[in-house]
Design an enzyme around this catalytic site. Sequence first.
Site, PDB file in Angstrom:
ATOM      1  N   ARG A   1      -6.452  11.680  -5.833  1.00 18.10           N
ATOM      2  CA  ARG A   1      -7.814  11.328  -5.526  1.00 18.10           C
ATOM      3  C   ARG A   1      -9.260  11.598  -5.484  1.00 18.10           C
ATOM      4  NH1 ARG A   1     -11.583   8.593  -5.015  1.00 18.10           N
ATOM      5  NH2 ARG A   1     -12.313   7.991  -3.600  1.00 18.10           N
TER       6      ARG A   1
ATOM      7  N   ARG B   1      -3.614   7.142   0.691  1.00 13.90           N
ATOM      8  CA  ARG B   1      -3.902   8.029   1.853  1.00 13.90           C
ATOM      9  C   ARG B   1      -2.671   8.958   2.611  1.00 13.90           C
ATOM     10  NH1 ARG B   1      -8.946   5.296   3.323  1.00 13.90           N
ATOM     11  NH2 ARG B   1      -7.549   3.862   3.496  1.00 13.90           N
TER      12      ARG B   1
ATOM     13  N   TYR C   1     -15.120 -11.533   0.323  1.00 13.23           N
ATOM     14  CA  TYR C   1     -15.821 -10.169   0.016  1.00 13.23           C
ATOM     15  C   TYR C   1     -17.448  -9.862  -0.995  1.00 13.23           C
ATOM     16  CZ  TYR C   1     -12.147  -7.732   1.741  1.00 13.23           C
ATOM     17  OH  TYR C   1     -11.097  -6.615   3.095  1.00 13.23           O
TER      18      TYR C   1
ATOM     19  N   ASP D   1      -7.580  -2.742  -7.371  1.00 13.77           N
ATOM     20  CA  ASP D   1      -7.484  -3.041  -5.977  1.00 13.77           C
ATOM     21  C   ASP D   1      -7.333  -4.514  -6.612  1.00 13.77           C
ATOM     22  OD1 ASP D   1      -7.943  -2.161  -3.545  1.00 13.77           O
ATOM     23  OD2 ASP D   1      -9.939  -3.606  -4.172  1.00 13.77           O
TER      24      ASP D   1
ATOM     25  N   ARG E   1       0.599  -1.438   0.381  1.00 11.15           N
ATOM     26  CA  ARG E   1      -0.027   0.181   0.093  1.00 11.15           C
ATOM     27  C   ARG E   1       0.915   1.387   0.047  1.00 11.15           C
ATOM     28  NH1 ARG E   1      -5.675  -0.297   1.498  1.00 11.15           N
ATOM     29  NH2 ARG E   1      -6.698  -2.178   0.942  1.00 11.15           N
TER      30      ARG E   1
HETATM   31  O1  CP3 Z   1       0.383  -1.719  -2.562  1.00 11.10           O
HETATM   32  C1  CP3 Z   1       0.073  -0.578  -2.944  1.00 11.10           C
HETATM   33  O2  CP3 Z   1      -0.108   0.679  -2.807  1.00 11.10           O
HETATM   34  C2  CP3 Z   1      -1.062  -0.959  -4.274  1.00 11.10           C
HETATM   35  C3  CP3 Z   1      -2.719  -0.535  -3.689  1.00 11.10           C
HETATM   36  C4  CP3 Z   1      -3.210  -2.033  -3.527  1.00 11.10           C
HETATM   37  C5  CP3 Z   1      -4.465  -0.746  -3.166  1.00 11.10           C
HETATM   38  N1  CP3 Z   1      -5.503  -1.986  -2.506  1.00 11.10           N
HETATM   39  C6  CP3 Z   1      -5.382   0.025  -3.020  1.00 11.10           C
HETATM   40  C7  CP3 Z   1      -6.270   0.879  -1.847  1.00 11.10           C
HETATM   41  C8  CP3 Z   1      -3.268  -2.773  -3.049  1.00 11.10           C
HETATM   42  C9  CP3 Z   1      -2.341  -3.509  -3.284  1.00 11.10           C
HETATM   43  C10 CP3 Z   1      -4.542  -3.404  -2.682  1.00 11.10           C
HETATM   44  C11 CP3 Z   1      -4.900  -4.489  -1.961  1.00 11.10           C
HETATM   45  C12 CP3 Z   1      -6.042  -5.000  -1.356  1.00 11.10           C
HETATM   46  N2  CP3 Z   1      -7.156  -4.215  -1.718  1.00 11.10           N
HETATM   47  C13 CP3 Z   1      -6.468  -6.381   0.030  1.00 11.10           C
HETATM   48  C14 CP3 Z   1      -4.868  -6.833  -0.163  1.00 11.10           C
HETATM   49  C15 CP3 Z   1      -4.247  -6.100   0.878  1.00 11.10           C
HETATM   50  C16 CP3 Z   1      -4.108  -5.570   2.427  1.00 11.10           C
HETATM   51  O3  CP3 Z   1      -4.795  -4.578   2.656  1.00 11.10           O
HETATM   52  O4  CP3 Z   1      -5.039  -6.797   3.335  1.00 11.10           O
HETATM   53  C17 CP3 Z   1      -7.405  -5.705   0.108  1.00 11.10           C
HETATM   54  C18 CP3 Z   1      -7.979  -6.567   1.407  1.00 11.10           C
HETATM   55  C19 CP3 Z   1      -8.339  -4.768  -0.573  1.00 11.10           C
HETATM   56  C20 CP3 Z   1      -9.361  -3.991  -0.556  1.00 11.10           C
HETATM   57  C21 CP3 Z   1      -9.421  -3.111   0.007  1.00 11.10           C
HETATM   58  N3  CP3 Z   1      -9.460  -1.827  -0.630  1.00 11.10           N
HETATM   59  C22 CP3 Z   1     -10.369  -2.223   1.537  1.00 11.10           C
HETATM   60  C23 CP3 Z   1     -10.898  -3.638   2.599  1.00 11.10           C
HETATM   61  C24 CP3 Z   1     -10.468  -1.373   0.858  1.00 11.10           C
HETATM   62  C25 CP3 Z   1     -10.967  -0.116   2.062  1.00 11.10           C
HETATM   63  C26 CP3 Z   1     -10.358   0.124   3.347  1.00 11.10           C
HETATM   64  C27 CP3 Z   1      -9.200   1.707   2.668  1.00 11.10           C
HETATM   65  O5  CP3 Z   1      -7.868   1.308   3.409  1.00 11.10           O
HETATM   66  O6  CP3 Z   1      -9.908   2.500   2.758  1.00 11.10           O
HETATM   67  C28 CP3 Z   1      -9.870  -0.466  -0.674  1.00 11.10           C
HETATM   68  C29 CP3 Z   1      -9.705   0.793  -1.025  1.00 11.10           C
HETATM   69  C30 CP3 Z   1      -8.432   1.178  -1.315  1.00 11.10           C
HETATM   70  N4  CP3 Z   1      -7.431   0.276  -2.392  1.00 11.10           N
HETATM   71  C31 CP3 Z   1      -7.796   2.080  -0.807  1.00 11.10           C
HETATM   72  C32 CP3 Z   1      -6.597   2.133  -1.440  1.00 11.10           C
HETATM   73  C33 CP3 Z   1      -4.873   3.338  -1.848  1.00 11.10           C
HETATM   74  C34 CP3 Z   1      -8.322   3.358  -0.349  1.00 11.10           C
HETATM   75  C35 CP3 Z   1      -9.235   3.626  -1.091  1.00 11.10           C
HETATM   76  C36 CP3 Z   1      -9.128   5.176  -1.040  1.00 11.10           C
HETATM   77  O7  CP3 Z   1      -7.731   6.198  -1.668  1.00 11.10           O
HETATM   78  O8  CP3 Z   1     -10.612   6.536  -1.674  1.00 11.10           O
END
Ligand code: CP3
Length: 351
Positions: free
Chosen positions: A45, A36, A158, A82, A32
């Site tokens: 964003r 943010r 999910y 994602d 990640r």
């Molecule tokens: O690593 C990186 O920088 C690449 C981008 C990336 C994102 N999600 C961007 C993201 C990667 C590799 C993921 C993987 C992901 N997504 C996982 C597996 C890794 C982990 O953290 O366990 C999972 C379970 C998800 C599902 C997901 N996506 C959730 C549960 C959420 C909401 C929770 C949150 O952190 O807000 C997301 C949204 C998400 N994916 C964001 C980002 C940067 C935040 C949303 C935003 O910027 O508005």
Amino acid sequence: MTAAPPRLASPKLLLATLRGVRQAIPPLWLMRQAGRYLPEYRAIRAKATSFLDFCYTPQLATEATLQPIRRFGFDAAILFSDILVAPDALGQRVSFEEGEGPRLKPIETAADLAALRDEADWSRLAPVFEAVARVKAALPDDVALIGFCGAPWTVASYMIAGRGTPDQAPARLFAYRNPDLFAALIDKLVELSAAYLERQLRAGAEAVQIFDSWAGVLPPGEFERWCVAPIARIVAKLRAALPAAPIIAFPRGAATQLGKFAAIDGLAAIGLDTAVEPCAAAAALPARFALQGNLDPLALLAGGRALEDGIDRALAGFAGRAHVFNLGHGILPETPIAHVERLVARLRASG
Ligand code: CP3
């Protein structure tokens, strides 16, 4: 006529490490790492109407992928996208609610499952591959590009619950009550994931990571059936298509079950969560596996002694192995940028 100059070995430390070659200073990237905690991320964003639109806009996804590379000079970029684009491409539309996380229409019946597409709508994912190609063209020569997908179990959790849940109980219950239906969903996700990763690699990704963020809730029999076996099948399919592809699996929470990955031929590395003792991972996984991890994201957030000690422990703990330095889970949005800068400086001075 002069002979062509000898080809230099790849200067990409991540790729050498994934081939099992230990580096004096381990390559560094953070799960990640785009997100943010970066003001420049929050700025772009704000331009997109929804999170998925953001992921599906190549110019924005490319920019988000490159931001942490420009700022910190990490050894690898991870594609900004994602794991939930997979259900989206199967026709189970996904939305992200501000501050609440993902929302999908839950899969509850055989009819819900039958309503999914057999194969991904690749046209929906085309912008992802375009982003991969754009990032690849823009990256410095010594930075590797990582593609990714969610593991079938985590993505299915999910799809069944329709949202994130603390213990994945809806998917676990569904699998106990309807094992054949659940197996059909996992099979579909195995096919999709292998094809999706193959397309990312063909578009320019140089390694891929399979995120099994919720592996840790599964008891032994279910862990083998829904976590290890599907990942093994994805690896086998991918290696049949692209034999040199370096593949990392991240089975978060695998704990005493980590050794079950030792049998997966063709897996290059295992990502370790924060709770794993480096020596336990080294004992569970043969030397052909590179080990990735596993600084506590909260130690990075806290900084100070916690950060210094965490870095020292990881460096000492993985000293005998090919090691990719990373966090044990994703970076937290509240993480101060100065702490990430400190991590990079400390690591680069450690050789
Ligand atoms: O690593 C990186 O920088 C690449 C981008 C990336 C994102 N999600 C961007 C993201 C990667 C590799 C993921 C993987 C992901 N997504 C996982 C597996 C890794 C982990 O953290 O366990 C999972 C379970 C998800 C599902 C997901 N996506 C959730 C549960 C959420 C909401 C929770 C949150 O952190 O807000 C997301 C949204 C998400 N994916 C964001 C980002 C940067 C935040 C949303 C935003 O910027 O508005």
